[in-house]
Scaffold this motif. Structure first.
Motif: not given
Length: 215
Positions: A134-147
């Motif tokens: 990813l470049p600077p300010n690039g994003k990771i967007v996840f929807g996932d099960t966690m607690f």
């Protein structure tokens, strides 16, 4: 690398779309607000999108409808076949979160209901690789099960067992569901600012933005 769950992916390929609609009461709470979760991932995506765990293409369709170019990564051949038939124009590559073909420049990396197939140490490896892509300010967007904590995770396992939701209880113990604290540290260690938003009893939206400078 999550490949130990390939048999599960193959088994779910034909029924996954029915499961997310809440037909199976065991997983109804897990997939509550399913379309809203996908919409939130799309809303937070920018530019060219690299999607891990394309599955049957539900998120993929929404991202393309929003005008983004999508590159899809999927380890399951059964899932790949379904997604390829639905979207012949889509660039689909065989791979997983850690082992995948080299891709052109992307601005956002997304996934839903998949990152928990990695151990915590594998999650760290994956996020480090994403930071390189990813470049600077690039994003990771996840929807996932966690607690929020291990205690809450155990409470959910106990409740599933009490309701005789055998499959769900086994999933919660077999797969690598982690805590918000662990995820926050993984992203912090790899120079991401991260926020969490709870979407249902199980699933959190994770939005991580790569900082422009190393810490």
């Amino acid at each position: 690398m999550g490949r130990e769950f390939l048999d599960l992916f193959e088994e779910w390929a034909g029924t996954y779309d029915d499961t997310v609609t809440g037909i199976d009461p065991q997983y109804r709470a897990v997939f509550a607000n399913y379309n809203k979760i996908l919409d939130e991932v799309v809303k937070n995506s920018e530019g060219t999108v690299l999607e891990f765990g394309v599955g049957t293409g539900n998120l993929t369709e929404k991202i393309m409808d929003a005008g983004h170019e999508v590159i899809g990564i999927e380890p399951s051949q059964a899932m790949l076949d379904i997604a390829s038939e639905k979207y012949p124009e889509l660039t689909l590559l065989e791979g997983d979160f850690i082992t995948f073909p080299e891709v052109d420049a992307v601005e956002t990396i997304v996934s839903t209901y998949a990152f928990h197939h990695l151990t915590d140490s594998e999650k760290e490896i994956a996020v480090a690789q994403f930071a390189d892509i990813l470049p600077p300010n690039g994003k990771i967007v996840f929807g996932d099960t966690m607690f929020q904590s291990e205690d809450i995770k155990q409470k959910m396992i106990n409740e599933a067992s009490e309701k005789e939701y055998t499959d769900l209880a086994e999933d919660l113990q077999r797969e690598y569901y982690t805590t918000l604290e662990v995820m926050q540290n993984i992203f912090k260690n790899n120079n991401f600012n991260v926020t969490f938003k709870q979407m249902n009893e199980f699933v959190w939206l994770v939005v991580a933005e790569k900082t422009s400078e190393e810490r």
